[in-house]
Structures are given as structure tokens and as C-alpha cells.
Enzyme design. Structure first.
Site, PDB file in Angstrom:
ATOM      1  N   ARG A 123     -26.936   5.246  12.612  1.00  0.00           N
ATOM      2  CA  ARG A 123     -26.356   5.856  11.414  1.00  0.00           C
ATOM      3  C   ARG A 123     -26.470   4.982  10.154  1.00  0.00           C
ATOM      4  NH1 ARG A 123     -27.225   8.987  14.527  1.00  0.00           N
ATOM      5  NH2 ARG A 123     -25.863  10.499  15.537  1.00  0.00           N
TER       6      ARG A 123
ATOM      7  N   GLU B  92     -18.202   7.194   9.233  1.00  0.00           N
ATOM      8  CA  GLU B  92     -19.586   7.609   9.023  1.00  0.00           C
ATOM      9  C   GLU B  92     -19.737   8.204   7.628  1.00  0.00           C
ATOM     10  OE1 GLU B  92     -22.434  10.950  11.119  1.00  0.00           O
ATOM     11  OE2 GLU B  92     -21.324   9.592  12.419  1.00  0.00           O
TER      12      GLU B  92
ATOM     13  N   SER C  10     -19.078  14.548  11.198  1.00  0.00           N
ATOM     14  CA  SER C  10     -18.315  13.527  11.920  1.00  0.00           C
ATOM     15  C   SER C  10     -17.694  12.534  10.943  1.00  0.00           C
ATOM     16  CB  SER C  10     -19.216  12.775  12.898  1.00  0.00           C
ATOM     17  OG  SER C  10     -19.729  13.653  13.880  1.00  0.00           O
TER      18      SER C  10
END
Length: 310
Positions: free
Chosen positions: A182, A301, A231
Site C-alpha cells: 500500500r 491506509e 479500507s
């Protein structure tokens, strides 16, 4: 900062050639969770040269630059975003296809939606990027955060990216761009402008079936029908953020008009009329409760942008 406010910076940038500039532009409609204040100046460059000129101005004068893609995985503060908010148009670059009997290379501008890659892949008989189907946002966001699912991540199919900086525009191979779960590390002050994907030829029927199955699963387990930013946290090693948040009793917890989803605890939804401070308050609460109960530090995130008011 108020919606529609024209600051001296916004007025100045609006006079520069090759740019579409909207001073005081509300950003909530452009953010998938639908919260946040205005941009001091929302700028859409009409050419790569205009983008480089803008970045040079920002560097030379110390003007903050925020890049806005599709608004997914982004939380904008209620106080708005000072400086320049740059949004690349989806048609800034032409698509380039180089498809042979065994594989193909697809070059797309990063202002295009992630779905565009999936559509081109399917039309050209290519496979390999099924895991990106259904992920919201733009290709620029997919690259910069190395977006993906449990089935794969963006850089698995990236061959090279083009980056604009104050010094010009140039290509970098995947090996030249450090990337992890990520996250991708770009040159300082750089904006990804194009990305080249390398995909093999394959069974498009099986590819479509895999994408349909994944999308069906996501619709059953994620609150896709409500405003959200995907998320909230990356998964800790060997565990799942949603499980930990549910463990500490926060699934369905509400603050103002923001709620920890009752469908998936690692998602926050806007019930209608939420403020950024509500959303951020939930994020902080989730982090604190999980760390108190388990000792695990949860890493967001989502990207925090702009000024957050108390």
C-alpha cells in the site's frame, strides 16, 4: 477558508496559461466519503508542460501542492486545502496500446479511472489485473498507494511510470520506484502522469468470471452503496484490521453522522451530513481501542489532506 473564496494565490494562478483553475472549489463532492472543505485553488492542467510550469512555481515559491485523484482513500479536513490542489484530467494523454500474440503493453494517463485498465484489458484479450476490478479511484491513486486486494497489488502488473516534477517529465522503470504494501515512493514533489502496464494474453472468459466472483463477494461484505473511502487501516502482519476493530466492540459505532460500518468494521461510512472531524474522531478511537486491548498499532491506509478543525 470558505467555498468560493478567491485568495491572492488562487487569483494569481487563475491567470496562468494552460490551466483550468477553480478558486474556493468545494471538494466534498469529489471525495468518495463526501466530507471536507474547499480547495484554495483546484487546478486541472491542460498539458504536461503546464503541469511542469505549475510544479516549478510551487517549488520556487514554497506553495503546498496536493494531488487529488478519484477521491478514494482520501479524507479532506473541514478547514479545506491550502495551496494548490491538482487534479489530472482523464483525457490529458492518449491511450497507447502495443498488443502482440502473447502479451501486451497498455499505457494510460493516471487521471483515468482504474476501471479503464480493466476494460482495455478485457477488450484486448489480456489478463492479470483482475484484482483491480471494482477498486474505485484513478490509476494515479492506484500507483501511488500500490492499490490492490488479497489477490494482488498494482505494481505486480506495472512496467514503468511517468513522473512530472518541477524539472520536467520522465519515465521510471518499476525497479526504480521503491514499493511496498500500500505504498510507493515517488521523487520528491513528483506527480505520476502516465503508467505502462505489461499483461499477458490469456483466458478472458475465466478472467471475467474471476472478476465477477470477486465483485460479488465485495458487494456482500463491504458497504459499497454508502459514501466511504474504502479500507481505513492496512492489515497488521498476520491479522486483519476489521477483526481487531470488531474485537474491541466498535463495529457499528457512530460519531456524529459517521459510522464504523455494520457490514465491515474496517470501513467508515457517511450516514449523510458527516463532518471530517467525525470521521477522523472515529479513526482515532479505533486506533486507541485496538492498541489498548492488543498492543497493536493500526496504520491508516487513508490519506489525510488539508486542515482539520477541532
Amino acid at each position: 477558508m470558505q467555498p468560493g473564496e478567491v485568495t491572492p494565490l488562487a487569483a494569481r494562478v487563475a491567470r496562468l496559461p494552460g490551466l483550468d483553475v477553480k478558486p474556493g472549489e468545494p471538494l466534498a463532492p469529489l471525495i468518495s466519503v463526501r466530507v471536507g472543505g474547499p480547495a484554495e485553488a483546484l487546478v486541472r492542467p491542460r498539458s504536461p508542460d503546464a503541469l511542469v510550469d505549475l510544479l516549478r512555481l510551487a517549488r520556487d515559491e514554497g506553495i503546498p501542492v496536493t494531488v487529488l485523484g478519484g477521491g478514494a482513500n482520501t479524507l479532506v479536513g473541514d478547514g479545506g486545502v491550502p495551496g494548490l490542489t491538482v487534479k489530472l484530467p482523464p483525457d490529458l494523454f492518449p491511450e497507447v496500446l502495443d498488443v502482440g500474440p502473447d502479451d501486451g503493453r497498455v499505457t494510460l494517463g493516471t487521471g483515468a479511472a482504474i476501471a479503464r485498465l480493466v476494460n482495455v484489458m478485457r477488450a484486448q484479450g489480456l489478463v492479470g489485473a483482475e484484482f483491480l476490478a471494482g477498486i474505485p479511484g484513478t490509476l494515479g491513486g492506484a500507483v501511488t498507494m500500490n492499490a490492490g486486494t488479497k489477490n494482488g497489488e498494482c505494481f505486480r502488473v506495472v512496467e514503468a511510470i511517468e513522473v512530472a516534477t518541477a524539472d520536467g517529465v520522465g519515465w521510471l522503470t518499476k525497479a526504480q520506484v521503491p514499493h511496498t504494501y500500500r505504498h510507493a515512493t515517488l521523487p520528491a514533489g513528483g506527480i505520476v502522469t502516465r503508467v505502462r502496464f505489461h499483461l499477458p494474453k490469456g483466458d478472458v472468459v475465466a478472467s471475467k468470471a474471476a472478476m465477477d466472483a470477486d465483485l460479488g463477494y465485495r458487494k456482500r461484505t463491504q458497504p459499497l452503496s454508502q459514501p466511504n473511502f474504502g479500507s481505513v487501516f492496512t492489515n497488521p502482519p498476520g491479522d486483519h484490521a476489521g477483526r481487531l476493530i470488531e474485537l474491541v466492540g466498535l463495529k457499528g459505532h457512530t460519531l456524529g453522522r459517521a459510522q464504523v460500518s455494520t457490514l465491515h468494521a474496517n470501513w467508515i461510512v457517511n450516514l449523510g451530513g458527516a463532518a471530517a472531524r467525525d470521521v477522523r474522531g472515529l479513526i482515532t478511537l479505533m486506533q486507541d481501542r485496538v492498541q489498548e486491548a492488543t498492543g497493536i498499532v493500526m496504520h491508516p491506509e487513508v490519506k489525510f489532506v488539508g486542515v482539520f478543525l477541532p
